[in-house]
Motif scaffolding. Structure first.
Motif, PDB file in Angstrom:
ATOM      1  N   SER A   7     -74.985   0.044  41.859  1.00  0.00           N
ATOM      2  CA  SER A   7     -73.529  -0.347  41.832  1.00  0.00           C
ATOM      3  C   SER A   7     -72.931  -0.994  40.427  1.00  0.00           C
ATOM      4  O   SER A   7     -72.069  -0.962  40.157  1.00  0.00           O
ATOM      5  CB  SER A   7     -73.335  -1.295  43.034  1.00  0.00           C
ATOM      6  OG  SER A   7     -73.754  -2.580  42.479  1.00  0.00           O
ATOM      7  N   LYS A  84     -67.615  15.170  47.266  1.00  0.00           N
ATOM      8  CA  LYS A  84     -67.394  13.645  47.257  1.00  0.00           C
ATOM      9  C   LYS A  84     -67.790  12.822  46.065  1.00  0.00           C
ATOM     10  O   LYS A  84     -67.452  11.519  45.999  1.00  0.00           O
ATOM     11  CB  LYS A  84     -68.105  13.185  48.725  1.00  0.00           C
ATOM     12  CG  LYS A  84     -67.492  13.641  49.779  1.00  0.00           C
ATOM     13  CD  LYS A  84     -67.965  13.304  51.248  1.00  0.00           C
ATOM     14  CE  LYS A  84     -67.207  13.062  52.324  1.00  0.00           C
ATOM     15  NZ  LYS A  84     -66.027  12.161  52.272  1.00  0.00           N
ATOM     16  N   LEU A  85     -68.792  13.298  45.634  1.00  0.00           N
ATOM     17  CA  LEU A  85     -69.106  12.652  44.394  1.00  0.00           C
ATOM     18  C   LEU A  85     -68.372  12.472  43.258  1.00  0.00           C
ATOM     19  O   LEU A  85     -68.506  11.468  42.156  1.00  0.00           O
ATOM     20  CB  LEU A  85     -70.504  13.534  43.925  1.00  0.00           C
ATOM     21  CG  LEU A  85     -71.775  13.334  44.662  1.00  0.00           C
ATOM     22  CD1 LEU A  85     -72.724  14.246  44.173  1.00  0.00           C
ATOM     23  CD2 LEU A  85     -72.346  11.951  44.361  1.00  0.00           C
ATOM     24  N   SER A  87     -65.557  11.164  43.415  1.00  0.00           N
ATOM     25  CA  SER A  87     -64.721   9.905  43.381  1.00  0.00           C
ATOM     26  C   SER A  87     -65.601   8.764  42.938  1.00  0.00           C
ATOM     27  O   SER A  87     -65.071   7.505  42.869  1.00  0.00           O
ATOM     28  CB  SER A  87     -64.551   9.641  45.175  1.00  0.00           C
ATOM     29  OG  SER A  87     -65.543   9.418  45.886  1.00  0.00           O
ATOM     30  N   ARG A  88     -66.697   8.892  42.841  1.00  0.00           N
ATOM     31  CA  ARG A  88     -67.715   7.822  42.295  1.00  0.00           C
ATOM     32  C   ARG A  88     -68.488   8.081  40.893  1.00  0.00           C
ATOM     33  O   ARG A  88     -69.562   7.427  40.438  1.00  0.00           O
ATOM     34  CB  ARG A  88     -68.771   7.390  43.300  1.00  0.00           C
ATOM     35  CG  ARG A  88     -69.437   8.248  43.864  1.00  0.00           C
ATOM     36  CD  ARG A  88     -70.319   7.720  45.200  1.00  0.00           C
ATOM     37  NE  ARG A  88     -71.438   8.260  45.524  1.00  0.00           N
ATOM     38  CZ  ARG A  88     -71.425   9.508  46.640  1.00  0.00           C
ATOM     39  NH1 ARG A  88     -70.172   9.227  47.364  1.00  0.00           N
ATOM     40  NH2 ARG A  88     -72.314   9.878  46.967  1.00  0.00           N
ATOM     41  N   ALA A 295     -69.799  -1.328  52.594  1.00  0.00           N
ATOM     42  CA  ALA A 295     -70.295  -0.511  51.434  1.00  0.00           C
ATOM     43  C   ALA A 295     -71.809  -0.390  51.488  1.00  0.00           C
ATOM     44  O   ALA A 295     -72.466   0.235  50.274  1.00  0.00           O
ATOM     45  CB  ALA A 295     -70.000  -1.167  50.004  1.00  0.00           C
ATOM     46  N   HIS A 329     -70.997   2.552  53.717  1.00  0.00           N
ATOM     47  CA  HIS A 329     -71.477   3.218  52.278  1.00  0.00           C
ATOM     48  C   HIS A 329     -70.543   4.004  51.975  1.00  0.00           C
ATOM     49  O   HIS A 329     -69.534   3.821  51.805  1.00  0.00           O
ATOM     50  CB  HIS A 329     -72.834   3.877  52.789  1.00  0.00           C
ATOM     51  CG  HIS A 329     -73.530   3.766  51.433  1.00  0.00           C
ATOM     52  ND1 HIS A 329     -73.073   3.085  50.228  1.00  0.00           N
ATOM     53  CD2 HIS A 329     -74.481   4.592  50.748  1.00  0.00           C
ATOM     54  CE1 HIS A 329     -73.995   3.005  49.218  1.00  0.00           C
ATOM     55  NE2 HIS A 329     -74.705   4.143  49.388  1.00  0.00           N
ATOM     56  N   HIS A 330     -71.015   5.354  51.916  1.00  0.00           N
ATOM     57  CA  HIS A 330     -70.045   6.342  51.135  1.00  0.00           C
ATOM     58  C   HIS A 330     -69.284   7.375  52.294  1.00  0.00           C
ATOM     59  O   HIS A 330     -68.695   8.405  51.779  1.00  0.00           O
ATOM     60  CB  HIS A 330     -70.884   7.397  50.152  1.00  0.00           C
ATOM     61  CG  HIS A 330     -71.243   6.658  48.913  1.00  0.00           C
ATOM     62  ND1 HIS A 330     -70.549   5.780  47.978  1.00  0.00           N
ATOM     63  CD2 HIS A 330     -72.402   6.381  48.273  1.00  0.00           C
ATOM     64  CE1 HIS A 330     -71.169   5.497  47.116  1.00  0.00           C
ATOM     65  NE2 HIS A 330     -72.266   5.752  47.355  1.00  0.00           N
ATOM     66  N   ASP A 331     -69.272   6.909  53.436  1.00  0.00           N
ATOM     67  CA  ASP A 331     -68.629   7.734  54.390  1.00  0.00           C
ATOM     68  C   ASP A 331     -67.284   7.162  54.276  1.00  0.00           C
ATOM     69  O   ASP A 331     -66.521   7.339  55.610  1.00  0.00           O
ATOM     70  CB  ASP A 331     -69.142   7.574  55.828  1.00  0.00           C
ATOM     71  CG  ASP A 331     -70.672   8.018  55.705  1.00  0.00           C
ATOM     72  OD1 ASP A 331     -70.828   9.121  54.962  1.00  0.00           O
ATOM     73  OD2 ASP A 331     -71.713   7.880  56.439  1.00  0.00           O
ATOM     74  N   ILE A 350     -71.141  -0.688  45.686  1.00  0.00           N
ATOM     75  CA  ILE A 350     -70.585   0.478  45.141  1.00  0.00           C
ATOM     76  C   ILE A 350     -70.140   0.193  43.808  1.00  0.00           C
ATOM     77  O   ILE A 350     -69.877  -1.093  43.534  1.00  0.00           O
ATOM     78  CB  ILE A 350     -69.377   0.962  46.050  1.00  0.00           C
ATOM     79  CG1 ILE A 350     -68.437  -0.211  46.465  1.00  0.00           C
ATOM     80  CG2 ILE A 350     -69.946   1.404  47.546  1.00  0.00           C
ATOM     81  CD1 ILE A 350     -67.140   0.235  47.150  1.00  0.00           C
ATOM     82  N   THR A 354     -65.539   3.929  42.348  1.00  0.00           N
ATOM     83  CA  THR A 354     -65.519   4.116  43.791  1.00  0.00           C
ATOM     84  C   THR A 354     -64.345   3.214  44.414  1.00  0.00           C
ATOM     85  O   THR A 354     -63.641   3.656  45.055  1.00  0.00           O
ATOM     86  CB  THR A 354     -66.784   3.926  44.525  1.00  0.00           C
ATOM     87  OG1 THR A 354     -67.917   4.757  43.987  1.00  0.00           O
ATOM     88  CG2 THR A 354     -66.809   4.268  45.781  1.00  0.00           C
ATOM     89  N   ARG A 358     -60.700   4.493  45.961  1.00  0.00           N
ATOM     90  CA  ARG A 358     -60.574   4.084  47.329  1.00  0.00           C
ATOM     91  C   ARG A 358     -59.047   3.216  47.256  1.00  0.00           C
ATOM     92  O   ARG A 358     -58.384   3.577  48.437  1.00  0.00           O
ATOM     93  CB  ARG A 358     -61.456   3.239  48.001  1.00  0.00           C
ATOM     94  CG  ARG A 358     -62.783   3.997  48.276  1.00  0.00           C
ATOM     95  CD  ARG A 358     -63.855   2.985  48.965  1.00  0.00           C
ATOM     96  NE  ARG A 358     -64.981   4.015  49.256  1.00  0.00           N
ATOM     97  CZ  ARG A 358     -65.997   3.400  49.879  1.00  0.00           C
ATOM     98  NH1 ARG A 358     -66.022   2.411  50.354  1.00  0.00           N
ATOM     99  NH2 ARG A 358     -67.383   4.294  50.305  1.00  0.00           N
TER     100      ARG A 358
END
Length: 392
Positions: A7, A84-85, A87-88, A295, A329-331, A350, A354, A358
Motif C-alpha cells: 500500500s 481493474k488494475l 484504477s490502482r 481494504a 480488498h479490490h472487489d 490500498i 486506489t 474510488r
C-alpha cells in the motif's frame, strides 16, 4: 525497503496485447523467472505482482497482466482483471510486439491511460527483429530481453519518468502539525488488537512523527487521563476510532483530537469529501443500502468495527433498519447506483491512487462516500472537533 507494504509502494503495471512480451520483460526487470513465459497466447491468467526497489526512486510493486485481445474462452474474465488494475496503477509500461504492432490497440490503451491519469512508457519488445518506424514514436524504447543493455536503458528511463510524474504519498502527520509538536497516540488493547504488535496505521503514525521531528507518546485509553495531567504541552491526541467517545470525554476542549482513520484518509484521499459524505447519514431511510468497503481480509469478532460496531451505532443513531453490504480488498463494485452511502475503512492496505479513484467513482455516480473514523465522530457528536486539525 523489502518490508515496505504494498500500500506504500508505487504500482507499475505492464499492459499490452496478449503474447506481446510482457511476461518476459517482467522477468527481466525483476531479475528472476517469476512469470510463466510461453509462445502460446493467453499463458498469463492472473496478475502477478513482485515487490522490488528501484534504486534512484524507491520501493515499487511491478505487476504483469494477462493483457488485452485475449480470444480464449476465459479471455473476457482475464481482460476484466486487467482493466481493474487501471484504477490502482501509478505508472504503466505498454509493451508492443515490434514484429506485429497493433496500433489501434495502443490508441485504445492510450485513451484508457489518459482517462485514469496514468503516465506511461511505450516499449517495443523483440527489438532485434523490429519492424516499426521508430521515427513515429520518438519517446518509445526498443527493448530485447536478450540484450541486458536495452533492459537497463528501460530501467533508467523508468526511474527518470517516475521521479518526474509520480507524486510520493504524503505522510499522516507532517501536513497538519509543525516540527516539535507533541502527539499523544491512544491505542486501546482489546480483542481486536493483534497480539504482540501494532496495526499498520499506528506504526505509520509513530514513524511519521519521528520523520517530522515530533514527539509521540503512546498510551492505552486507560492511562490517557493521567498522561494528560502529567504533560505540560499536547498539540494533538490521536485515538483509535472505536474509542472516540470515551477519549473525547477525557481530552480537554483546548487540545485537538482526531483519529488514526481520519489522518490516514486525509493522507490517502480527501478527508473533506468524507466529511461531506457523512451528511447522507441523516438522509438514510428504512431499507437504505450501505456499502461497507474493507481494504483487507481479516478475522472478525463481536467487536469488529465494520461488521458489528458501525452497523449497530448507525441503526441506533438513525432509528432505521439499514441494509449493509460488504466489499473486500479490490472487489470494489463498478456500479454504485444501488447504494445510498459508501463507508470506507481507513485504507491502510490500498494505495493512494486506489482510494482517489474510488472517491472519484463515487462522485461520478452521485453516491456519497465517507469513512469509518468520520462516521464514528459523526454519531458521537464530535465531527466538528475531530476535523479542526484539517482546517489549517
Amino acid at each position: 525497503m523489502e518490508k515496505t507494504p504494498l500500500s506504500l509502494r508505487t504500482h507499475i503495471t505492464l499492459f499490452g496485447n496478449t503474447n506481446s512480451g510482457k511476461s518476459s520483460l517482467f522477468n527481466s526487470l525483476i531479475g528472476q523467472d517469476m512469470a510463466i513465459v510461453s509462445d502460446k497466447s493467453g499463458t498469463t491468467t492472473d496478475p502477478v505482482t513482485k515487490a522490488m526497489e528501484l534504486i534512484g526512486f524507491g520501493p515499487v510493486a511491478l505487476t504483469d497482466t494477462a493483457g488485452w485481445g485475449d480470444m480464449t474462452e476465459i479471455g473476457e474474465k482475464r481482460e476484466e482483471k486487467t482493466n481493474k488494475l487501471l484504477s490502482r496503477t501509478d505508472f504503466a509500461i505498454y509493451t508492443a510486439d515490434s514484429t506485429d504492432f497493433d496500433e489501434e490497440q495502443y490508441k485504445k490503451a492510450y485513451e484508457k491511460f489518459k482517462k485514469h491519469k496514468i503516465p506511461h512508457i511505450l516499449v517495443f519488445t523483440k527489438a532485434d527483429l523490429c519492424q516499426v518506424d521508430m521515427g513515429k514514436y520518438p519517446d518509445a524504447l526498443p527493448v530485447s530481453v536478450t540484450d541486458k543493455e536495452s533492459v537497463e536503458k528501460l530501467r533508467d528511463k523508468l526511474i527518470i519518468e517516475l521521479n518526474k510524474t509520480v507524486k510520493q504519498e504524503q505522510g499522516m502527520i507532517g501536513e497538519v502539525l509543525d516540527k516539535g509538536s507533541t502527539v499523544v497516540l491512544v491505542i486501546p488493547i482489546d480483542s481486536e488488537a493483534p497480539k504482540g504488535r501494532l496495526i499498520l496505521p499506528q506504526v505509520q503514525m509513530i514513524r511519521d512523527c519521528l520523520d517530522n521531528g515530533m514527539r509521540a507518546v503512546c498510551v492505552r485509553d486507560t492511562e490517557l487521563k493521567d498522561t494528560i495531567r502529567d504533560m505540560d504541552k499536547i498539540d494533538l491526541v490521536v485515538t483509535d476510532s472505536q474509542a472516540f467517545k470515551a477519549v473525547s470525554e477525557i481530552v480537554p476542549n483546548n487540545i485537538k483530537l482526531t483519529s488514526f482513520s481520519m489522518l490516514l484518509a486525509n493522507a490517502k484521499g480527501d478527508i473533506h469529501a468524507f466529511r461531506d459524505g457523512a451528511e447522507a447519514i441523516d438522509r438514510l431511510k428504512d431499507g437504505s443500502k450501505i456499502l461497507m468497503a474493507e481494504a483487507c481480509t481479516h478475522n472478525t469478532s463481536h467487536e469488529d468495527i465494520g461488521r458489528v460496531k458501525i452497523p449497530k451505532l448507525l441503526r441506533q443513531y438513525t432509528g432505521k433498519e439499514l441494509d449493509f453490504v460488504y466489499s473486500i480488498h479490490h472487489d470494489f463494485p463498478d456500479d454504485l447506483s444501488e447504494y445510498d452511502l459508501v463507508i470506507h475503512c481507513g485504507g491502510c492496505m490500498i494505495t493512494q491512487k486506489t482510494m482517489e479513484n474510488r472517491i472519484l467513482q463515487c462522485k461520478d455516480s452521485n453516491t456519497p462516500i465517507t469513512n469509518y473514523g468520520v462516521v464514528l465522530a459523526c454519531v458521537n457528536g464530535i465531527l466538528k472537533r475531530s476535523m479542526e486539525i484539517f482546517e489549517k
